[in-house]
Design a protein around this motif. Structure first.
Motif, PDB file in Angstrom:
ATOM      1  N   VAL A 128       0.868  -1.182   0.000  1.00  0.00           N
ATOM      2  CA  VAL A 128       0.000   0.000   0.000  1.00  0.00           C
ATOM      3  C   VAL A 128       0.900   1.226   0.000  1.00  0.00           C
ATOM      4  O   VAL A 128       2.042   1.175   0.438  1.00  0.00           O
ATOM      5  N   ASN A 129       0.365   2.300  -0.487  1.00  0.00           N
ATOM      6  CA  ASN A 129       1.185   3.515  -0.631  1.00  0.00           C
ATOM      7  C   ASN A 129       1.253   4.245   0.711  1.00  0.00           C
ATOM      8  O   ASN A 129       0.565   5.235   0.949  1.00  0.00           O
ATOM      9  N   ASP A 130       2.155   3.729   1.588  1.00  0.00           N
ATOM     10  CA  ASP A 130       2.266   4.316   2.924  1.00  0.00           C
ATOM     11  C   ASP A 130       3.582   5.067   3.129  1.00  0.00           C
ATOM     12  O   ASP A 130       3.925   5.415   4.248  1.00  0.00           O
ATOM     13  N   HIS A 131       4.332   5.310   2.049  1.00  0.00           N
ATOM     14  CA  HIS A 131       5.571   6.078   2.155  1.00  0.00           C
ATOM     15  C   HIS A 131       5.615   7.148   1.058  1.00  0.00           C
ATOM     16  O   HIS A 131       5.174   6.905  -0.075  1.00  0.00           O
ATOM     17  N   SER A 132       6.150   8.256   1.410  1.00  0.00           N
ATOM     18  CA  SER A 132       6.371   9.329   0.436  1.00  0.00           C
ATOM     19  C   SER A 132       7.796   9.253  -0.090  1.00  0.00           C
ATOM     20  O   SER A 132       8.707   8.837   0.640  1.00  0.00           O
ATOM     21  N   ILE A 166       3.499   0.109  -8.517  1.00  0.00           N
ATOM     22  CA  ILE A 166       2.977   1.409  -8.935  1.00  0.00           C
ATOM     23  C   ILE A 166       3.112   2.452  -7.837  1.00  0.00           C
ATOM     24  O   ILE A 166       3.097   3.667  -8.105  1.00  0.00           O
ATOM     25  N   ASN A 167       3.276   2.001  -6.583  1.00  0.00           N
ATOM     26  CA  ASN A 167       3.404   2.953  -5.474  1.00  0.00           C
ATOM     27  C   ASN A 167       4.806   3.519  -5.350  1.00  0.00           C
ATOM     28  O   ASN A 167       5.043   4.388  -4.516  1.00  0.00           O
ATOM     29  N   SER A 168       5.762   3.045  -6.177  1.00  0.00           N
ATOM     30  CA  SER A 168       7.110   3.604  -6.144  1.00  0.00           C
ATOM     31  C   SER A 168       7.161   4.866  -7.024  1.00  0.00           C
ATOM     32  O   SER A 168       6.152   5.302  -7.590  1.00  0.00           O
ATOM     33  N   ILE A 169       8.347   5.434  -7.124  1.00  0.00           N
ATOM     34  CA  ILE A 169       8.507   6.711  -7.841  1.00  0.00           C
ATOM     35  C   ILE A 169       8.198   6.534  -9.324  1.00  0.00           C
ATOM     36  O   ILE A 169       8.690   5.618  -9.987  1.00  0.00           O
ATOM     37  N   ARG A 170       7.356   7.421  -9.839  1.00  0.00           N
ATOM     38  CA  ARG A 170       6.972   7.390 -11.249  1.00  0.00           C
ATOM     39  C   ARG A 170       7.676   8.471 -12.062  1.00  0.00           C
ATOM     40  O   ARG A 170       8.205   8.204 -13.128  1.00  0.00           O
ATOM     41  N   ILE A 171       7.650   9.705 -11.574  1.00  0.00           N
ATOM     42  CA  ILE A 171       8.185  10.824 -12.361  1.00  0.00           C
ATOM     43  C   ILE A 171       8.938  11.783 -11.452  1.00  0.00           C
ATOM     44  O   ILE A 171       8.774  11.777 -10.214  1.00  0.00           O
ATOM     45  N   TYR A 172       9.807  12.621 -12.104  1.00  0.00           N
ATOM     46  CA  TYR A 172      10.443  13.767 -11.456  1.00  0.00           C
ATOM     47  C   TYR A 172      10.006  15.022 -12.222  1.00  0.00           C
ATOM     48  O   TYR A 172       9.923  15.019 -13.462  1.00  0.00           O
ATOM     49  N   THR A 173       9.729  16.071 -11.517  1.00  0.00           N
ATOM     50  CA  THR A 173       9.370  17.351 -12.148  1.00  0.00           C
ATOM     51  C   THR A 173      10.307  18.445 -11.654  1.00  0.00           C
ATOM     52  O   THR A 173      10.909  18.327 -10.570  1.00  0.00           O
ATOM     53  N   LEU A 174      10.425  19.512 -12.448  1.00  0.00           N
ATOM     54  CA  LEU A 174      11.309  20.631 -12.126  1.00  0.00           C
ATOM     55  C   LEU A 174      10.521  21.932 -12.273  1.00  0.00           C
ATOM     56  O   LEU A 174       9.675  22.066 -13.181  1.00  0.00           O
ATOM     57  N   VAL A 216       7.512  12.211  -7.587  1.00  0.00           N
ATOM     58  CA  VAL A 216       6.115  11.850  -7.372  1.00  0.00           C
ATOM     59  C   VAL A 216       5.953  10.348  -7.600  1.00  0.00           C
ATOM     60  O   VAL A 216       6.452   9.803  -8.597  1.00  0.00           O
ATOM     61  N   ASP A 217       5.261   9.697  -6.666  1.00  0.00           N
ATOM     62  CA  ASP A 217       5.016   8.263  -6.849  1.00  0.00           C
ATOM     63  C   ASP A 217       3.698   8.040  -7.593  1.00  0.00           C
ATOM     64  O   ASP A 217       2.988   8.983  -7.930  1.00  0.00           O
ATOM     65  N   GLY A 218       3.381   6.764  -7.858  1.00  0.00           N
ATOM     66  CA  GLY A 218       2.196   6.444  -8.652  1.00  0.00           C
ATOM     67  C   GLY A 218       0.992   6.041  -7.824  1.00  0.00           C
ATOM     68  O   GLY A 218       0.061   5.439  -8.350  1.00  0.00           O
ATOM     69  N   LYS A 223       1.949  10.606  -3.652  1.00  0.00           N
ATOM     70  CA  LYS A 223       2.738  11.300  -2.636  1.00  0.00           C
ATOM     71  C   LYS A 223       4.038  11.785  -3.269  1.00  0.00           C
ATOM     72  O   LYS A 223       4.472  11.248  -4.293  1.00  0.00           O
ATOM     73  N   SER A 224       4.636  12.799  -2.650  1.00  0.00           N
ATOM     74  CA  SER A 224       5.805  13.413  -3.287  1.00  0.00           C
ATOM     75  C   SER A 224       6.817  13.878  -2.242  1.00  0.00           C
ATOM     76  O   SER A 224       6.509  13.965  -1.050  1.00  0.00           O
ATOM     77  N   GLY A 225       8.038  14.176  -2.729  1.00  0.00           N
ATOM     78  CA  GLY A 225       9.109  14.748  -1.925  1.00  0.00           C
ATOM     79  C   GLY A 225       9.893  15.721  -2.782  1.00  0.00           C
ATOM     80  O   GLY A 225       9.902  15.627  -4.020  1.00  0.00           O
ATOM     81  N   THR A 226      10.554  16.675  -2.157  1.00  0.00           N
ATOM     82  CA  THR A 226      11.227  17.725  -2.922  1.00  0.00           C
ATOM     83  C   THR A 226      12.703  17.817  -2.569  1.00  0.00           C
ATOM     84  O   THR A 226      13.127  17.436  -1.462  1.00  0.00           O
TER      85      THR A 226
END
Length: 609
Positions: A128-132, A166-174, A216-218, A223-226
């Protein structure tokens, strides 16, 4: 689980092993079940009804000791003995239990008795998506020469997300800007972000750029981190170090000595002076464990071993190496070193007694299951291949199960407690490594008694000599029998056999049922009874009881308890006369009538006796 219902594993090889299973486990139903449950569910959550899916009557679960017998040391599951449901015993953190994005399975063994059965159950822990996503550092700074060519890439700290799939990292944005863009490079299962220069920099217009990278994860919701990125624009060094290879593949054995050089990396820089001087370093984004195991020489590029390796702990290590020149600003080249660990035979097999009944009755038939044994070896390949056998000097043998390295200990011959009451059986597990390693496990098996021996008397018949005029109620004789059985089966009681024989005499005898002591209830008279015979029966307390009897011959011994009686001659009134006339002219040796009569009476008594 499909639509919340378990499904059975039906691989084709089950048919090939079916006959073997019947021989080993009897007529019980065998099946592997597989369930799925999300992580972090509440304690007590029902995963599935194992008893129902295995076709076991839930009313017999308590009597058959329906239970989980193996699994993780800190058990996550338990079965409800009332309804056979498999329930979550404590919350499960998939990320702590299983690392990586592959499937996370927990294998359980379910044991029921009477008859003895063992079932293998696999529970898949769904993520389950329990981590950012999170970055190892909150900020990252780059120093770039103003004449850096557009298209140049700079590696960003990658974010980490313990979740899988799918709950792991999907994309990076800038954040939107005119000079930089972000690109993703897929390396193995990792997504590595790079900051890419789109247009040339002009230090005189702007000497510092502040950017924000978001991972950003899927998940739904995601969820996301910066990561805060600072780019400082400088003039100078325009060539970066370049490694001879982008990826180094190294294979070493796990017993490599501490301090040994396991790999050497090399980079070149065409610049001159300090701009061409190179320093090597490990990337700061590696797992902490890598820094504890390996050390990189900043000048020579040699990678040495700091602590001993263990193949069973990790089979592969991936090191990101950076080569930085001493220009202003410095330029960095990167490569990846993949170190694969080769297994050696450094783990002996482990023997686990899954279920043990250390007592078996001596009348057990060959093929009776006594214990279930499982063997494991942490090594791989031939080093983990196990050959198991047991001592041949005992009436037991190992029978292989349908699953590799699972055995049952069964009887193979006739047991006799009176001959051997206990066996010490040694099980040996040896792997196929070079040299092979072995482990031993000793099973102490007790042979339980059954009532298969009747009481025995040391002598039959027995002789008893009894002096007449004995005291009534006093012991006259004692019998004793022995029984080779044990406990209740050897507890002997005695009684008189009153059928047939001289019953009128036996009625005056009594025997102590506990110790076999025989008592006469009357005084015997030699002149009335000189000998008689009776039988004593010894019975054990087994079910059914066994018995044996002994014949006792009793001889009455005479005492001088009668005075002499004069029988002749008699007077007219019936009394004996004391005077006898002898003729004057009698010869020597003459026998008178009274003496002749007494002599005749003595001869008569002797012939009667």
């Amino acid at each position: 689980m499909r639509n919340g219902r378990p499904y059975r594993c039906c691989e084709c090889f089950w048919v090939a092993f079916y006959l073997t299973l019947l021989l080993v486990f009897g007529k019980r139903a065998l099946a592997d079940l597989r369930y799925s449950v999300p992580e972090e569910v509440k304690e007590g959550t029902t995963v599935g009804n194992v008893a129902k899916d295995l076709g076991i009557d839930k009313t017999s679960l308590t009597d058959r000791r329906f239970r989980v017998v193996s699994g993780f040391k800190d058990a996550f599951f338990e079965v409800n003995p009332d309804n056979g449901a498999l329930q979550v015993r404590k919350k499960i953190d998939r990320e702590k239990l299983c690392h990586g994005s592959g499937s996370c399975l927990i294998e359980l063994k379910i044991l029921v008795e009477n008859p003895l059965e063992m079932h293998h159950i696999a529970v898949e822990i769904a993520d389950v998506n329990d981590h950012s996503p999170s970055f190892s550092e909150k900020e990252q700074t780059f120093e770039m020469a103003e004449h850096t060519s557009p298209g140049t890439r700079f590696q960003l700290h990658p974010a980490r997300d313990p979740d899988a799939g799918i709950n792991s990292i999907r994309i990076y944005t800038l954040t939107s800007n005119e000079h930089f863009d972000i690109e993703i490079s897929q390396s193995d299962e990792d997504k590595i972000p790079f900051l890419v220069l789109k247009t040339s920099l002009d230090r005189e217009q702007k000497n510092k750029h502040l950017l924000t990278v978001t991972a950003v994860d899927g998940g739904k919701p995601p969820k996301s981190g910066t990561l805060n990125v600072s780019v400082i624009v400088l003039d100078s060094n325009d060539n970066r170090p370049t490694f001879s290879r982008e990826t180094y593949q190294i294979e070493i054995k796990e017993n490599v000595s501490v301090g040994a050089v396991v790999a050497t990396v090399a980079a070149i820089d065409p610049d001159e002076g300090t701009n061409g001087e190179i320093e090597y370093s490990l990337s700061k984004t590696l797992a902490r464990k890598v820094y504890q195991i390996f050390e990189l020489d900043s000048v020579s590029g040699q990678i040495t071993l700091k602590v001993a390796l263990d193949f069973e702990d990790s089979e592969i290590y991936k090191l990101d190496v950076e080569a930085s020149d001493k220009g202003q600003p410095p330029l960095i080249g990167r490569c990846r070193v993949i170190i694969k660990i080769q297994d050696i035979n450094d783990n002996a097999p482990e023997i686990e007694v899954t279920s043990l009944s250390n007592t078996v009755t001596e009348d057990s038939k060959p093929g009776t299951v006594i214990s279930l044994i499982s063997v494991t070896d942490k090594d791989s390949g031939l080093n983990g291949k196990i050959i198991t056998h047991m001592t041949d000097n005992a009436p037991f043998e190992l029978k292989p199960s349908y699953k590799e390295n699972i055995y049952s200990v069964v009887t193979k011959g006739v047991l006799d407690r009176e001959t051997v009451p206990e066996y010490e059986v040694i099980i040996t597990a040896t792997d196929c490594g070079e040299p092979p390693l072995s482990s031993f496990k000793t099973l102490s098996i007790q042979i339980a008694d059954v009532n298969d021996n009747s009481p025995q008397f040391t002598q039959n018949p027995l002789q008893c000599y009894l002096t007449e005029n004995n005291f009534a109620g006093a012991p006259i004789f004692s019998v004793s029998a022995v029984d080779l059985d044990a406990n209740e089966n050897a507890a002997i009681s005695y009684h008189l056999l009153r059928e047939g024989g001289e019953n009128y005499v036996i009625s005056f005898l009594n025997v102590n049922s506990d110790n076999g002591q025989i008592t006469a209830l009357k005084s015997f008279d030699f002149e009335s009874l000189k000998t008689f015979q009776f039988q004593v029966v010894a019975s054990d307390s087994g079910t059914p009881p066994l018995s044996n009897n002994v014949t006792v011959n009793v001889f009455i011994l005479d005492q001088n308890d009668n005075a002499p009686v004069i029988l002749y001659p008699l007077s007219s009134n019936g009394s004996a006369q004391g005077v006898e006339e002898i003729p004057r002219n009698v010869n020597a040796g003459h026998l008178d009538r009274s003496e002749h009569f007494a002599h005749s009476q003595r001869q008569t008594r002797l012939s009667t006796n």
